[in-house]
Write a protein that holds these residues in place. Structure first.
Motif, PDB file in Angstrom:
ATOM      1  N   PHE A  40      49.854  58.431  44.546  1.00 33.43           N
ATOM      2  CA  PHE A  40      49.108  58.282  45.783  1.00 33.43           C
ATOM      3  C   PHE A  40      48.268  59.539  45.955  1.00 33.43           C
ATOM      4  CE2 PHE A  40      52.542  55.344  47.405  1.00 33.43           C
ATOM      5  CZ  PHE A  40      51.717  54.249  47.549  1.00 33.43           C
ATOM      6  N   LEU A 104      50.131  45.855  44.930  1.00 34.73           N
ATOM      7  CA  LEU A 104      49.478  47.147  44.745  1.00 34.73           C
ATOM      8  C   LEU A 104      50.358  48.330  45.093  1.00 34.73           C
ATOM      9  CD1 LEU A 104      45.875  46.552  46.156  1.00 34.73           C
ATOM     10  CD2 LEU A 104      46.515  46.909  43.775  1.00 34.73           C
ATOM     11  N   THR A 105      51.235  48.164  46.078  1.00 38.65           N
ATOM     12  CA  THR A 105      51.987  49.329  46.552  1.00 38.65           C
ATOM     13  C   THR A 105      53.438  48.972  46.838  1.00 38.65           C
ATOM     14  OG1 THR A 105      51.526  48.964  48.914  1.00 38.65           O
ATOM     15  CG2 THR A 105      49.911  50.243  47.674  1.00 38.65           C
ATOM     16  N   ASN A 135      53.999  55.878  44.085  1.00 33.33           N
ATOM     17  CA  ASN A 135      53.786  54.451  44.268  1.00 33.33           C
ATOM     18  C   ASN A 135      54.582  53.710  43.198  1.00 33.33           C
ATOM     19  OD1 ASN A 135      52.842  51.871  44.765  1.00 33.33           O
ATOM     20  ND2 ASN A 135      50.752  52.279  44.085  1.00 33.33           N
ATOM     21  N   PRO A 139      48.564  50.389  40.552  1.00 33.84           N
ATOM     22  CA  PRO A 139      47.437  50.106  41.452  1.00 33.84           C
ATOM     23  C   PRO A 139      46.367  49.273  40.768  1.00 33.84           C
ATOM     24  CG  PRO A 139      47.269  52.325  40.592  1.00 33.84           C
ATOM     25  CD  PRO A 139      48.554  51.762  40.044  1.00 33.84           C
ATOM     26  N   ARG A 140      46.802  48.208  40.139  1.00 30.78           N
ATOM     27  CA  ARG A 140      45.917  47.273  39.448  1.00 30.78           C
ATOM     28  C   ARG A 140      46.412  45.871  39.746  1.00 30.78           C
ATOM     29  NH1 ARG A 140      47.502  51.139  36.050  1.00 30.78           N
ATOM     30  NH2 ARG A 140      49.135  49.829  35.166  1.00 30.78           N
ATOM     31  N   PHE A 317      35.303  54.400  44.798  1.00 35.43           N
ATOM     32  CA  PHE A 317      36.712  54.426  44.405  1.00 35.43           C
ATOM     33  C   PHE A 317      36.916  55.295  43.176  1.00 35.43           C
ATOM     34  CE2 PHE A 317      40.277  52.463  42.013  1.00 35.43           C
ATOM     35  CZ  PHE A 317      41.284  52.801  42.895  1.00 35.43           C
ATOM     36  N   ARG A 321      39.054  58.713  42.362  1.00 37.04           N
ATOM     37  CA  ARG A 321      39.949  58.914  41.223  1.00 37.04           C
ATOM     38  C   ARG A 321      39.613  60.200  40.466  1.00 37.04           C
ATOM     39  NH1 ARG A 321      42.075  53.946  38.760  1.00 37.04           N
ATOM     40  NH2 ARG A 321      43.459  53.067  40.344  1.00 37.04           N
ATOM     41  N   ASN A 335      47.410  55.854  37.451  1.00 34.88           N
ATOM     42  CA  ASN A 335      46.228  55.629  38.275  1.00 34.88           C
ATOM     43  C   ASN A 335      46.570  55.817  39.744  1.00 34.88           C
ATOM     44  OD1 ASN A 335      44.620  55.005  36.055  1.00 34.88           O
ATOM     45  ND2 ASN A 335      45.283  52.878  36.080  1.00 34.88           N
ATOM     46  N   LEU A 337      46.003  55.632  43.959  1.00 34.51           N
ATOM     47  CA  LEU A 337      45.546  54.749  45.026  1.00 34.51           C
ATOM     48  C   LEU A 337      45.477  55.583  46.302  1.00 34.51           C
ATOM     49  CD1 LEU A 337      44.940  51.644  45.184  1.00 34.51           C
ATOM     50  CD2 LEU A 337      47.182  51.415  46.247  1.00 34.51           C
ATOM     51  N   SER A 342      46.569  52.396  51.516  1.00 34.91           N
ATOM     52  CA  SER A 342      47.851  51.703  51.414  1.00 34.91           C
ATOM     53  C   SER A 342      48.690  51.807  52.674  1.00 34.91           C
ATOM     54  CB  SER A 342      48.645  52.241  50.217  1.00 34.91           C
ATOM     55  OG  SER A 342      48.864  53.633  50.354  1.00 34.91           O
ATOM     56  N   SER A 570      38.834  46.963  50.066  1.00 31.08           N
ATOM     57  CA  SER A 570      38.690  48.001  49.064  1.00 31.08           C
ATOM     58  C   SER A 570      38.630  49.384  49.690  1.00 31.08           C
ATOM     59  CB  SER A 570      37.421  47.767  48.253  1.00 31.08           C
ATOM     60  OG  SER A 570      36.289  47.832  49.090  1.00 31.08           O
TER      61      SER A 570
END
Length: 646
Positions: A40, A104-105, A135, A139-140, A317, A321, A335, A337, A342, A570
């Protein structure tokens, strides 16, 4: 990574924070899916400067709790719903959104060393949150909540693999396991009865024994005993939160059945694809991802915004990252998020929940079945943890969902006095049942703690404070001057474009009851891209503001129907603060028309609509405007609260 056994609340066993790794670790607390130990991070980088956060005092918690109590919608009667609260979206969007969240979370709702509702004050530093809070999901959109993730890593032993293998059909190993509903019936349609989630009661004893060993190693003795007693009816699925209520459970089941249909299709058609598990999994994921963009996002967001984000390859986004990777060099696990997404931005679905549903012909129209409607409470009870499954520990046939009533294929309004086949509108209020959650807090001996765990608004507000969601946007964030493109923006003369931090919308203000506006400190309200965006106006009288009350406040507050357009899942854009000025003599319709016009001007962007109803020449208002603040009057349950927004 680790196997996670979890629910929406409760505490997890303390464990050491893992070092950098992309491999699986030992099980934590919760359910079956592999713990991805992903990252996260903050969309707005951690600054740890006091002026960027809510005041770090115990008083803040009390104010947040009071605000949480005010956020729950109040219904006129316990047996009906106000049809003006309905959106234009079919009810599936509520639970589709919940499924995506679980995909996702995970772990944001757990009590732990970093995130705690009970001990929310004092919060740890934001830099500590970002470095240690993990997390449990990738996150995909890879359906790890369905397939269980990849059981690879030194912490994965035979028990972990054995439980994950239980997700698959025992003999037709290319297919996913599903459950079979039992009598009483009738079925709601002419389809088959294989429409229950798979449950531990139907799997091999070796799978159940492995699950018990994993749970015992991860849980407290009390939690393990409860887990063991309920194991036969417990769903064996990647994420057990998807057996929280019947709608999300049946939605999860749809992916299991789609996977199995994909296997059959590949076996019976010359496609060039091998008819095996991996091919069916790939096809299921691809269809799922397409549906998210074309169905879900273009339903709750403006399609123009979605297309722009897709065409821009989600540059905001991936900028986040890249910045996160730069801050966390050599320490990132996977990855990242955004925490703001979240734990705040994606929680708009809580306002879409209905109290009653037209569920199927047995519990809905035409009213000649068992009940004329299904209550949300019943939809929670007929699940693995709800206590209403019969001795077979399986779903009754009469509780299989009729998807035509949830997807818009067979629409119906509320003109006959029964629930419309629509989700509630995305707005500033949570659904009434979310004031007292059915399954949460029952293990709390202290009554005050039980009430806290059952009140979703209070929980979320405390969580946002505890996880140090920022309440002020620094110029370096890049959110300060980005306005959506599109026709009509040039005409929005009263629009004041400001970047807004993606944080918890529920904290629209820190309210000081009956305080004079001029005496309020300049507290930075948490702003947010979702439905709390449709707070338009509030009337009444209060010290420090002399004006004529504008009536019909609830009608006016609904005058601008955002229809979900302010909520972009998003979390990638900037926001418009639309200020509608009103003289005291202006009536509700005039202000509504003006706000409608301004919403037309900013349609396609994320908008937070505020009505400035203070008289034009008050010193308080001039001070607020010149210092960059905007005034908002909150009217809730007959009380007026002055507040300051950045």
């Amino acid at each position: 990574m680790a196997i996670v056994f979890q629910s929406h609340g409760g505490a997890e066993k303390e464990r050491a924070v893992p070092g950098p790794s992309v491999r699986a670790g030992r099980p934590a607390t919760g359910d079956v899916a592999v713990d991805e130990e992903a990252d996260f991070g903050y969309f707005v980088p951690p600054l740890d400067a006091p002026e960027n956060y809510l005041p770090n005092t115990a008083e803040t918690l009390g104010e947040l709790d009071e605000l949480g109590e005010m956020m729950i919608d109040v219904v006129a009667t316990p047996t009906s719903e106000d049809p003006t609260e309905d959106s234009t979206l079919p009810p599936v969007f509520t639970y589709w959104g919940q499924f995506l969240d679980h995909e996702l979370t995970a772990r944001t709702d757990r009590e732990g060393a970093i995130s705690s509702m009970v001990n929310a004050h004092p919060p740890v530093a934001s830099s500590t949150v970002e470095s240690q809070f993990r997390n449990a999901r990738s996150p995909r959109f890879d359906l790890d909540s369905v397939y269980g993730g990849s059981a690879v890593g030194e912490g994965i032993d035979a028990d972990v693999v054995k439980v994950i293998s239980g997700l698959r059909h025992p003999t037709l190993t290319n297919k996913m396991r599903v459950g079979t509903a039992v009598d009483p019936g009738p079925l709601p349609d002419n389809l088959d009865e294989h429409r229950d989630l798979p449950r531990y009661g139907q799997v091999q004893s070796s799978v159940r024994e492995a699950a018990l060993r994993l749970a015992q190693a991860a849980m407290t003795p009390e939690a393990f005993q409860k887990f063991s007693d309920s194991l036969p009816q417990r769903a064996i699925i990647g994420d057990n939160r998807n057996d929280e209520n019947l709608v999300v459970a049946q939605f999860h089941l749809s992916f299991l059945r789609f996977h199995n249909k994909a296997v059959d299709y590949l076996a019976s058609h010359d496609t060039g694809w091998i008819a095996d598990f991996s091919s069916a999994q790939a096809l299921t994921r691809l269809h799922y991802q397409w549906l998210i963009v074309e169905g879900y996002l273009k339903g709750v967001c403006d399609p123009v915004v979605v297309d722009r984000v897709v065409n821009d390859r989600a540059s905001h986004f991936f900028k986040f990252r890249a910045e996160f990777d730069a801050r966390r060099q050599n320490t990132r696990l996977g990855n990242a998020l955004p925490l703001e997404f979240s734990t705040a931005a994606y929680r708009f679905g809580h306002s879409m929940v209905r109290t009653f549903y037209d569920y199927n012909k047995n519990f809905g129209r035409p009213g000649t079945g068992f009940l004329p409607r299904a209550t949300l409470k019943l939809l929670f009870e007929f699940t693995g943890g709800g206590g209403r499954l019969d001795d077979d520990k399986k779903l009754p046939k009469n509780w299989i969902i009729d998807w035509t009533r949830f997807t818009g294929a067979d629409p119906h309004d509320a003109s006959d006095g029964e629930p419309a086949r629509l989700a509630r509108r995305i707005d500033t209020e949570l659904a009434p049942p979310l004031h007292t959650l059915f399954k949460e807090g029952e293990d709390q001996a202290d009554q005050q703690l039980k009430e806290l765990f059952k009140n979703l608004a209070r929980r979320n507000l405390r969580r946002g404070y505890n996880l140090r969601l920022p309440t002020k946007v620094p110029p370096s964030s890049g959110l300060q001057s980005q306005a959506p493109d599109g026709p009509g923006f040039a005409q929005a003369s009263q629009a004041n474009w400001r970047g807004a931090v993606l944080a918890d919308p529920r904290c629209l203000s820190i309210v000081r009851r009956e305080a004079r506006f001029e005496e309020l400190p300049r507290r930075h309200c948490i702003a947010f891209p979702r439905a709390y965006a449709d707070l338009v106006l509030h009337s009444g009288r209060s010290r420090g503001c002399r004006r004529k009350s504008i009536g019909r406040s609830r009608e006016l507050s609904r005058g601008v129907d955002l229809r979900g357009r302010a909520a972009c899942g998003s979390g990638l854009g900037s926001f418009a603060w639309v200020h509608a000025q009103s003289e005291p003599s202006q009536d509700a319709r005039q202000l509504t028309d003006r706000l409608d016009h301004q919403m037309d001007a900013v349609r396609g962007g994320h908008a937070i609509v505020l009505a400035r109803l203070l008289p034009r020449r008050t010193a308080a208002r001039q001070t607020a405007i010149s210092s960059g603040f905007t005034t908002l009057w909150l009217r809730k349950r007959g009380r007026n609260h002055p507040a300051i927004l950045p």
